[in-house]
Design a protein around this motif. Structure first.
Motif, mmCIF file in Angstrom:
data_model
loop_
_atom_site.group_PDB
_atom_site.id
_atom_site.type_symbol
_atom_site.label_atom_id
_atom_site.label_comp_id
_atom_site.label_asym_id
_atom_site.label_seq_id
_atom_site.Cartn_x
_atom_site.Cartn_y
_atom_site.Cartn_z
ATOM 1 N N UNK A 23 12.795 78.595 123.422
ATOM 2 C CA UNK A 23 12.477 78.326 122.043
ATOM 3 C C UNK A 23 12.535 79.645 121.284
ATOM 4 N N UNK A 24 13.309 79.657 120.245
ATOM 5 C CA UNK A 24 13.472 80.873 119.455
ATOM 6 C C UNK A 24 12.470 80.879 118.297
ATOM 7 N N UNK A 25 11.902 82.031 118.026
ATOM 8 C CA UNK A 25 10.954 82.156 116.925
ATOM 9 C C UNK A 25 11.714 82.080 115.606
ATOM 10 N N UNK A 26 11.235 81.191 114.739
ATOM 11 C CA UNK A 26 11.873 80.992 113.441
ATOM 12 C C UNK A 26 11.489 82.107 112.484
ATOM 13 N N UNK A 27 12.448 82.522 111.693
ATOM 14 C CA UNK A 27 12.177 83.471 110.621
ATOM 15 C C UNK A 27 11.933 82.654 109.361
ATOM 16 N N UNK A 28 10.675 82.535 108.966
ATOM 17 C CA UNK A 28 10.298 81.690 107.840
ATOM 18 C C UNK A 28 10.253 82.541 106.579
ATOM 19 N N UNK A 54 1.460 79.513 116.128
ATOM 20 C CA UNK A 54 0.633 78.681 117.019
ATOM 21 C C UNK A 54 1.500 77.869 117.970
ATOM 22 N N UNK A 55 2.603 77.345 117.467
ATOM 23 C CA UNK A 55 3.519 76.561 118.304
ATOM 24 C C UNK A 55 4.080 77.423 119.446
ATOM 25 N N UNK A 56 4.446 78.645 119.133
ATOM 26 C CA UNK A 56 5.009 79.531 120.153
ATOM 27 C C UNK A 56 3.940 80.024 121.130
ATOM 28 N N UNK A 57 2.747 80.279 120.632
ATOM 29 C CA UNK A 57 1.656 80.662 121.526
ATOM 30 C C UNK A 57 1.360 79.542 122.518
ATOM 31 N N UNK A 58 1.375 78.303 122.040
ATOM 32 C CA UNK A 58 1.124 77.148 122.909
ATOM 33 C C UNK A 58 2.194 77.057 124.005
ATOM 34 N N UNK A 59 3.446 77.205 123.614
ATOM 35 C CA UNK A 59 4.543 77.125 124.589
ATOM 36 C C UNK A 59 4.428 78.244 125.628
#
Length: 79
Positions: A1-6, A19-24
């Protein structure tokens, strides 16, 4: 999963993404505990999962409106 640049300036969008990436990452550490035999590695993955879980909770609480706990201090990140 790649971190999105928002590009949004909305902090909730950013906290949800992190939070989504920390969970994964926490889940990945928990899965790796059973994949290794080295006790030190198991302990490392367990500790990492605990720390990531705490961070994930902090990010979720922020997006629920509990941001009062996250005031500015002398160690705040500045770009």
């Amino acid at each position: 999963m790649e971190i999105q640049n928002i590009s949004s300036k909305d902090p909730i969008a950013h906290t949800q993404n992190i939070a989504m990436h920390l969970h994964a990452l926490k889940d990945h550490c928990e899965e790796d505990i059973s994949k290794v035999e080295d006790p030190s590695a198991k302990a490392l993955f367990q500790r990492a999962a605990q720390v990531l879980g705490t961070l994930e909770k902090d990010f979720q609480e922020f997006k629920r409106g509990s941001s009062d706990d996250f005031g500015e201090d002398e160690n705040s990140y500045e770009e």
